[in-house]
Design a protein around this motif. Structure first.
Motif, PDB file in Angstrom:
ATOM      1  N   PRO A 114       0.852  -0.991   0.026  1.00 13.88           N
ATOM      2  CA  PRO A 114       0.098  -0.075  -0.089  1.00 13.88           C
ATOM      3  C   PRO A 114       1.008   1.214   0.056  1.00 13.88           C
ATOM      4  O   PRO A 114       2.038   1.319   0.445  1.00 13.88           O
ATOM      5  CB  PRO A 114      -0.764  -0.010   1.194  1.00 13.88           C
ATOM      6  N   TRP A 115       0.325   2.395  -0.540  1.00 15.49           N
ATOM      7  CA  TRP A 115       0.916   3.734  -0.453  1.00 15.49           C
ATOM      8  C   TRP A 115       1.469   4.141   1.051  1.00 15.49           C
ATOM      9  O   TRP A 115       2.304   4.632   0.755  1.00 15.49           O
ATOM     10  CB  TRP A 115       0.019   4.825  -1.084  1.00 15.49           C
ATOM     11  N   THR A 116       0.694   3.603   1.846  1.00 12.53           N
ATOM     12  CA  THR A 116       0.988   4.104   3.197  1.00 12.53           C
ATOM     13  C   THR A 116       2.470   3.578   3.838  1.00 12.53           C
ATOM     14  O   THR A 116       3.303   3.939   4.513  1.00 12.53           O
ATOM     15  CB  THR A 116      -0.015   3.527   4.399  1.00 12.53           C
ATOM     16  N   GLN A 117       2.844   2.412   2.989  1.00 12.84           N
ATOM     17  CA  GLN A 117       4.221   1.974   3.074  1.00 12.84           C
ATOM     18  C   GLN A 117       5.319   2.445   2.293  1.00 12.84           C
ATOM     19  O   GLN A 117       6.270   2.286   2.676  1.00 12.84           O
ATOM     20  CB  GLN A 117       4.049   0.315   3.324  1.00 12.84           C
ATOM     21  N   GLU A 118       4.660   2.879   1.184  1.00 11.96           N
ATOM     22  CA  GLU A 118       5.769   3.205   0.058  1.00 11.96           C
ATOM     23  C   GLU A 118       6.266   4.610   0.185  1.00 11.96           C
ATOM     24  O   GLU A 118       7.449   4.975  -0.138  1.00 11.96           O
ATOM     25  CB  GLU A 118       5.156   2.815  -1.223  1.00 11.96           C
ATOM     26  N   MET A 119       5.329   5.488   0.733  1.00 13.89           N
ATOM     27  CA  MET A 119       5.704   6.773   0.873  1.00 13.89           C
ATOM     28  C   MET A 119       5.978   7.362   2.237  1.00 13.89           C
ATOM     29  O   MET A 119       5.110   6.900   3.142  1.00 13.89           O
ATOM     30  CB  MET A 119       4.740   7.818   0.176  1.00 13.89           C
ATOM     31  N   SER A 120       6.784   8.425   2.473  1.00 12.83           N
ATOM     32  CA  SER A 120       7.058   8.926   3.669  1.00 12.83           C
ATOM     33  C   SER A 120       6.410  10.439   3.431  1.00 12.83           C
ATOM     34  O   SER A 120       7.124  11.128   3.061  1.00 12.83           O
ATOM     35  CB  SER A 120       8.736   9.012   3.928  1.00 12.83           C
ATOM     36  N   LEU A 121       5.077  10.351   4.224  1.00 16.96           N
ATOM     37  CA  LEU A 121       4.323  11.803   3.823  1.00 16.96           C
ATOM     38  C   LEU A 121       4.395  12.290   5.376  1.00 16.96           C
ATOM     39  O   LEU A 121       4.409  11.686   6.503  1.00 16.96           O
ATOM     40  CB  LEU A 121       3.035  11.231   3.213  1.00 16.96           C
TER      41      LEU A 121
END
Length: 261
Positions: free
Chosen positions: A218-225
């Protein structure tokens, strides 16, 4: 069998749908310069309006899909007549020519976000992505106030020009008056637009993602936001407590931008 149906469909379109050429004149007013899109429901031309000398866009509805298109044609033109916003191309007129339905709209210069992201390989920072999402959300707030729900907010339907954003293609839009009978439908259509805003923001954020995308991650694991950006996305995408109205989204975007400044 599917291939046979496709061939029949294409043959029917060739017989029923008249394709106009460069320099043809529609209704004596619109001189065709270019075919912009040849879609399943309509053909879109870039034209010169001989009455004003300005460029414009003309959409021709396919006769081969008259039954579906008549309702869509009426809906889209009525909706465009309702809207008066610098971020939405203005309707010029709806007209008939040689037993075919057309309407003309203001032409907006610029590239769509899909081309900017995938063809031009443009990268946007987290703050830049949020600033673009803010501009698009402001347009969505406006149309929702008018009882209009776009239903197709995607990167090909958002144009960029000199820092401005334009929302185009209201072919799938809905217009619902505010009353108790259709309140649930209005809420669902609004949520659909909110989800699309979240998806739009994700596309922008991924433009600067440097890691290796892995299927199923998921995007929550791929990106550091920033946590506020993550929370905003989760609410837009209906992962956590969904937004109730567009103004609430706009407020949260503005707060998040301030935190990143």
């Amino acid at each position: 069998m599917e291939a046979v149906h496709l061939l029949i469909k294409r043959a029917r379109q060739r017989i029923m749908d008249h394709h106009y050429k460069i320099n043809d004149r529609l209704a004596g007013r619109y001189k065709i310069e270019k075919v912009l899109r040849n879609g399943s429901y309509g053909i879109i031309y870039l034209c010169q309006d001989l009455k004003t000398g300005e460029r414009c866009v003309v959409k021709q509805m396919r006769k081969s899909k008259r039954k579906e298109n008549l309702e869509n044609y009426v809906q889209e033109t009525v909706i465009l007549q309702l809207l008066d916003h610098k971020g939405i191309p203005a309707l010029i007129e709806a007209f008939s020519y040689k037993d075919e339905k057309f309407f003309s709209m203001e032409f907006v210069e610029g590239k769509n976000v899909e081309d900017t992201l995938f063809a031009s390989k443009q990268k946007y920072t987290e703050k830049e992505s949020l600033e673009m999402a803010k501009k698009l959300t402001a347009i969505v707030c406006y149309i929702h106030q008018k009882g209009v729900f776009h239903g197709d907010i995607r990167v090909p339907n958002v144009l960029l020009h000199n820092g401005d954003i334009h929302l185009i293609d209201f072919g799938l839009a809905s217009h619902l008056h505010a009353d108790s009978k259709n309140q649930k439908q209005r809420e669902q259509l609004a949520q659909d637009d909110f989800f699309d805003l979240g998806d739009f923001l994700l596309f922008l954020l991924y433009s600067s993602y440097e890691g290796e995308a892995k299927k199923g991650r998921p995007w929550t694991q791929e990106m550091s936001l920033h946590p506020h950006t993550t929370g905003l996305l989760k609410r837009l995408l209906n992962i956590s407590h969904p937004y109730k109205n567009c103004e609430e989204i706009l407020t949260d975007i503005e707060k998040t931008i301030a935190l990143l400044s």
